[in-house]
Design an enzyme around this catalytic site. Sequence first.
Site, mmCIF file in Angstrom:
data_model
loop_
_atom_site.group_PDB
_atom_site.id
_atom_site.type_symbol
_atom_site.label_atom_id
_atom_site.label_comp_id
_atom_site.label_asym_id
_atom_site.label_seq_id
_atom_site.Cartn_x
_atom_site.Cartn_y
_atom_site.Cartn_z
ATOM 1 N N LYS A 108 0.898 -1.339 0.058
ATOM 2 C CA LYS A 108 0.025 -0.269 -0.162
ATOM 3 C C LYS A 108 0.731 1.156 0.195
ATOM 4 C CE LYS A 108 -4.295 1.481 1.921
ATOM 5 N NZ LYS A 108 -5.319 1.339 3.179
ATOM 6 N N GLU A 137 -19.844 -4.630 10.848
ATOM 7 C CA GLU A 137 -20.596 -3.979 11.697
ATOM 8 C C GLU A 137 -21.648 -4.474 12.340
ATOM 9 O OE1 GLU A 137 -18.673 -1.018 8.509
ATOM 10 O OE2 GLU A 137 -19.823 -3.028 8.413
ATOM 11 N N ARG A 184 -25.782 -0.793 7.889
ATOM 12 C CA ARG A 184 -25.518 -2.153 7.465
ATOM 13 C C ARG A 184 -25.841 -3.084 8.702
ATOM 14 N NH1 ARG A 184 -19.639 -2.593 4.687
ATOM 15 N NH2 ARG A 184 -20.998 -4.091 3.463
#
Length: 632
Positions: free
Chosen positions: A284, A370, A398
Amino acid sequence: MILDTIRSPADLRRLSDDELATLAEEIRTFIVESVAVTGGHLGSNLGAVELTLAVHRVFDSPRDIVLWDTGHQAYVHKLVTGRMSRFPQLRQDGGLSGYPSRAESDHDWVENSHASTILSYAHGISTALALDDDPAQHDRRVVAVIGDGSMTGGMAYEALNNLGHSGRRVVIILNDNGRSYAPTISRLSEGLSRLRLNPSYVRQKERLEAAIRRVPGVGEHLDRARKGLETALREVLEPIAFFEALGVRYTGPIDGHDIAGLERALRDAAEFDGPIVVHVLTTKGLGYGPAEDDDEKHLHDVPVFDPATGPLRATDTPLTYTEAFTNALLQAAERDPKLVAITAAMPGPTGLLKCQERFPARIIDVGIAEQHAVTMAAGLAMGGMHPVVAVYSTFLTRAFDQTMYDVGLHGQKVVFCLDRAGITGDDGPSHHGVLDMAYLQKVPGMTIFAPSSAQELERMFDDALRLVDGPVAIRYPKGAARQVSPDEVGSGLRARRVRDGRDVCILAVGKLVEAAEEAALLLEREGVSATVWDARVVKPLDPAMLDDAARHPFVVTVEDGFRTGGIGMSMADAIAELDQHRESPPVLVLGVPDRFIPQAKPAVILARLGLDGPGIAASTLKALRSATSVDA
């Protein structure tokens, strides 16, 4: 510059290996310089350069369907599909979306900016192609690129299970940048767990370790070698066992920055008649030092910055609502050893890092999960702890089922701290936190706080922990927090009257209290005297506030959430029910319309929606004049 010659993925296929390497460098420079001007997602895109080039050289988009999860790694995809000229307006009003956008290009299929969804899309699309009456559709290939972080979300596991069962042809590219590539606690990996926990296996392993350590002179060195071999075997064998136990073929890991190697792997995978995972290792932020060295994801989503120095962590910026929450959480955690905070892969953005440093055992990151976070919080509360769930407003949608039935039905004391509530701006429709008040007020027993300042947030967090039984939500906006004096801070579950007037009563929620005060000043210039209330607690509503509103000839409610089914409508109903023998005043309900709101700066969006000071004043005057003309 080679990048200037790339108009479509077909242009990539004429390039030599050396030209591809040069192009990759040019793309990284372009992304850094572009994001420095507009802000945006940096590290995820720098790490996916070679991967994206290889995908578009092997597969024929848009005939072959390339899907991105999460869409913030798709900047390179946008560049090679003809959108380079639009990058100066990246994430700007009317400009290029920071995520894939169906309106922008035929190469974009899913406008996803919520993670862990793409494998489910891939299963659906691949099934649709297989069932199509046109044989030409059967040769189209489906490619799903998913990051290792998104693999912590439950939907990804569910989709893998169904893909394996269905046998549909999908190439799954697992972009693993070193965070985590697969679940460690799940029924999906129970085969490996059974092996590790098998008593016979454990005893044999312990005997071997003891024997190695007893070898004179070299035992310590052999033991280190054994551990290294064990780690290497685990890296090689565990992904295979995990995926192939689900009926999904696995290949890798592969260097995600070796374009030729990637192309070979992807061409082979494309020939497989079924779902296959190509495990790709990337770095990354590759190619840009500040992003490569970013351990806490500060450069994941960055503001405008100087490319020469990299994004700097501001030290003299105004206090944000997130920072006010951090301060309140730290103070509460110092007092209460039972306080536990939970985050779904966002400890930094939700303000938990300082508390994590101070109380590492009491900050729990569950990954992009979540639903699990909310039900886990209910379990913590059942076990006598005091859980706080720190989550973006948009992401709590969610887990509405878990909020309603796992927390609400059981009456558990869980404090939901909803960051980025209301209109958020640059990230577009999926990130505006405009749903929370509309659905959370439907949870029986739920208390909902809406602070209008940093000081109110800190007071409300303390009150939520001390005064309320059952579930609590505190919703607050993105960005700088309003600063007020102690006499401008309310307490408990009471609303606060900000200003007295006689002609109209404005009931304002959270951030829009400041806009309501501005509207009152503008109305005063027009000869209209306005009362303004800071509702503070939108469930339950303060009876004193409602009673005062009902004594005015006209009422206006103002919120930065959905108008339909929102708090304003609840206020209007409550006022109408106060006294059946007294005529209720007309109520004008102002809020966000039930449509998807495109990206722009929050202040610009609020002004367009008529939810800034001038807009509230104008709507109020129009309604008052209309009511007067009807009466006449």
